[in-house]
Design an enzyme around this catalytic site. Structure first.
Site, short mmCIF file in Angstrom:
data_model
loop_
_atom_site.label_atom_id
_atom_site.label_comp_id
_atom_site.label_asym_id
_atom_site.label_seq_id
_atom_site.Cartn_x
_atom_site.Cartn_y
_atom_site.Cartn_z
N LYS A 56 0.83 -1.21 0.00
CA LYS A 56 0.00 0.00 0.00
C LYS A 56 0.86 1.26 0.00
O LYS A 56 0.46 2.28 -0.54
CB LYS A 56 -0.96 -0.01 1.20
N LYS A 58 -3.10 -11.83 -6.58
CA LYS A 58 -4.45 -12.11 -6.04
C LYS A 58 -5.50 -11.19 -6.67
O LYS A 58 -5.18 -10.07 -7.07
CB LYS A 58 -4.45 -12.01 -4.51
N LYS A 112 -10.25 -5.95 -5.43
CA LYS A 112 -11.29 -5.03 -5.87
C LYS A 112 -10.71 -3.70 -6.35
O LYS A 112 -11.37 -2.93 -7.01
CB LYS A 112 -12.35 -4.83 -4.78
P1 TYM Z 1 -10.53 -7.11 3.11
O1 TYM Z 1 -11.67 -6.16 3.20
O2 TYM Z 1 -9.41 -6.75 2.18
O3 TYM Z 1 -11.03 -8.53 2.68
C1 TYM Z 1 -12.06 -9.21 3.39
C2 TYM Z 1 -11.75 -10.70 3.42
O4 TYM Z 1 -11.62 -11.21 2.08
C3 TYM Z 1 -10.41 -11.95 1.96
N1 TYM Z 1 -9.90 -11.79 0.58
C4 TYM Z 1 -9.64 -12.83 -0.22
N2 TYM Z 1 -9.76 -14.16 -0.06
C5 TYM Z 1 -9.41 -14.95 -1.10
N3 TYM Z 1 -8.95 -14.48 -2.29
C6 TYM Z 1 -8.81 -13.15 -2.51
N4 TYM Z 1 -8.38 -12.70 -3.69
C7 TYM Z 1 -9.17 -12.26 -1.45
N5 TYM Z 1 -9.16 -10.90 -1.30
C8 TYM Z 1 -9.61 -10.65 -0.06
C9 TYM Z 1 -9.48 -11.32 2.98
O5 TYM Z 1 -8.44 -12.20 3.34
C10 TYM Z 1 -10.42 -11.02 4.13
O6 TYM Z 1 -10.58 -12.16 4.94
N6 TYM Z 1 -7.92 -6.14 7.21
C11 TYM Z 1 -9.04 -6.89 6.70
C12 TYM Z 1 -10.35 -6.56 7.39
C13 TYM Z 1 -10.29 -6.68 8.88
C14 TYM Z 1 -10.30 -7.91 9.60
C15 TYM Z 1 -10.25 -7.51 10.98
C16 TYM Z 1 -10.33 -9.26 9.23
C17 TYM Z 1 -10.25 -5.67 9.78
N7 TYM Z 1 -10.23 -6.16 11.04
C18 TYM Z 1 -10.23 -8.49 11.99
C19 TYM Z 1 -10.33 -10.23 10.25
C20 TYM Z 1 -10.27 -9.84 11.61
C21 TYM Z 1 -9.20 -6.57 5.23
O7 TYM Z 1 -8.76 -5.54 4.76
O8 TYM Z 1 -9.96 -7.43 4.56
#
Ligand code: TYM
Length: 337
Positions: free
Chosen positions: A117, A199, A202
């Site tokens: 990032k 990966k 979005k």
């Molecule tokens: P975020 O919003 O980027 O993504 C949400 C969830 O989707 C999963 N993910 C994927 N899984 C498989 N393939 C992909 N290409 C892919 N892209 C995203 C992510 O691993 C995630 O599980 N920091 C976190 C949000 C968060 C969080 C937390 C998660 C904040 N606090 C506490 C767990 C526990 C995030 O940005 O996810």
């Protein structure tokens, strides 16, 4: 909401930063739904995390509500799970401050996501971006979470949350449950359709690289037809075939089949036919979710009610932990009359 004392606690969250993709769905939200009967589940919308990247305030507001509607449209049951906005529970920011005092800058700057990032948002490498994993640790630890379902890109952040929990427990006496990750065997890392070594994300500039949960049927099928694959034309997984392996993974989960079953089903058939089949099975699942989300979004009072009730429960649970933490670190609390 009453938690079942015999069940373990599960926590997870997603950022309201744009329209989720099938990566978010397969890596996380689908598993949240599958696990909701087995655990006491708490699902948050990580709106505070979103502030680490510049975006229009009105977009963040809209996307936060949108994400709540999407969780429900995907099958997360608000009667069974606690659903809330992270910013509605002040203890997340409070615990982050305390945990900051036992976390070191070097631990944060070596995080892969921070490095990525920082490159992508070079004009805005702010303290929040660096501190992102500590806020995430606070999210998890506040609820004495046993298990955290995530995609594999969040594994490093979960590891640091575990380190921080252990460090606090060792320094001040046992306070936090040290959580385990739940990372699905297939689907933990859905890859870009245009560059299968990266990966699916979005925020990809190339719209053909991802399937968003708002794409219509024709768009979904078109994007899969254009997916980058090798020229071998045999529907089989392999390390040298990342594109087709990714499509096989996606198909298998959506069709509820094993990888072997999928390979057998498409034995002797070419990539062209397989890609259309992937598009169709994904569209069959995704398009109704989008329609359901749009229906739910029309009832703002219903969504507001869910998030208010969710925040009540979350505040109750989080405040128990924060009171304990403040006491352990030596912050003075007056006796109650
Ligand atoms: P975020 O919003 O980027 O993504 C949400 C969830 O989707 C999963 N993910 C994927 N899984 C498989 N393939 C992909 N290409 C892919 N892209 C995203 C992510 O691993 C995630 O599980 N920091 C976190 C949000 C968060 C969080 C937390 C998660 C904040 N606090 C506490 C767990 C526990 C995030 O940005 O996810």
């Amino acid at each position: 909401m009453q938690f079942d004392k015999d069940k373990k606690i599960l926590f997870s969250a997603a950022q309201p930063s744009g329209i989720p993709t099938i990566g978010n769905y397969l890596g996380a939200i689908k598993n949240w739904v599958d696990l909701q009967d087995e655990y006491n589940c708490i699902y948050s919308i990580a709106d505070l995390h979103c502030l680490t990247v510049k975006r229009e305030p009105k977009d963040l507001r809209r996307q936060s509500l949108d994400l709540l509607a999407l969780y429900i449209a995907c099958g997360v049951n608000p009667e069974k799970c606690v659903l809330f906005m992270q910013s509605h529970v002040p203890a997340h920011a409070e615990l982050t401050w305390v945990l900051n005092t036992i976390t070191y800058p070097g631990e944060m700057t070596r995080m892969t996501q921070f490095k990525d990032k920082s490159l992508r948002h070079a004009d805005n490498v702010n303290m929040g971006l660096m501190d992102y994993p500590v806020l995430m640790a606070a999210d998890i630890l506040l609820y004495q979470t046993d298990i955290v379902p995530i995609g594999s890109d969040q594994k490093q952040h979960l590891e640091i949350a575990r380190d921080i929990a252990n460090r606090f427990n060792n320094r001040y006496s046992p306070t936090f449950v040290v959580p385990d990750g739940y990372i699905p065997k297939v689907g933990a890392r859905i890859m870009s359709l245009q560059d299968p070594l990266h990966k699916m994300s979005k925020s990809d500039d190339n719209e053909n690289a991802f399937i968003s949960l708002e794409d219509d049927r024709d768009t979904i099928i078109r994007k899969f037809k254009r997916a980058v694959t090798d020229s071998d034309n045999t529907v089989a997984v392999g390390e040298d075939k990342p594109g087709i392996t990714n499509l096989i993974n996606i198909y298998s989960i959506f069709a509820n089949k094993t990888i072997e079953e999928t390979q057998r089903e498409f034995d002797g058939k070419g990539y062209g036919e397989f890609k259309v089949a992937v598009g169709e099975v994904v569209a069959d699942k995704i398009v109704p979710i989008k329609e359901e989300k749009e229906r739910i979004l029309k009832d703002k009072a219903y969504l507001d009610d869910i998030m208010i009730k969710g925040a009540e429960t979350a505040n109750y649970l989080a405040n128990k932990t924060i009171a304990k933490v403040y006491r352990k670190v030596g912050l003075y609390t007056p006796d109650k009359k």
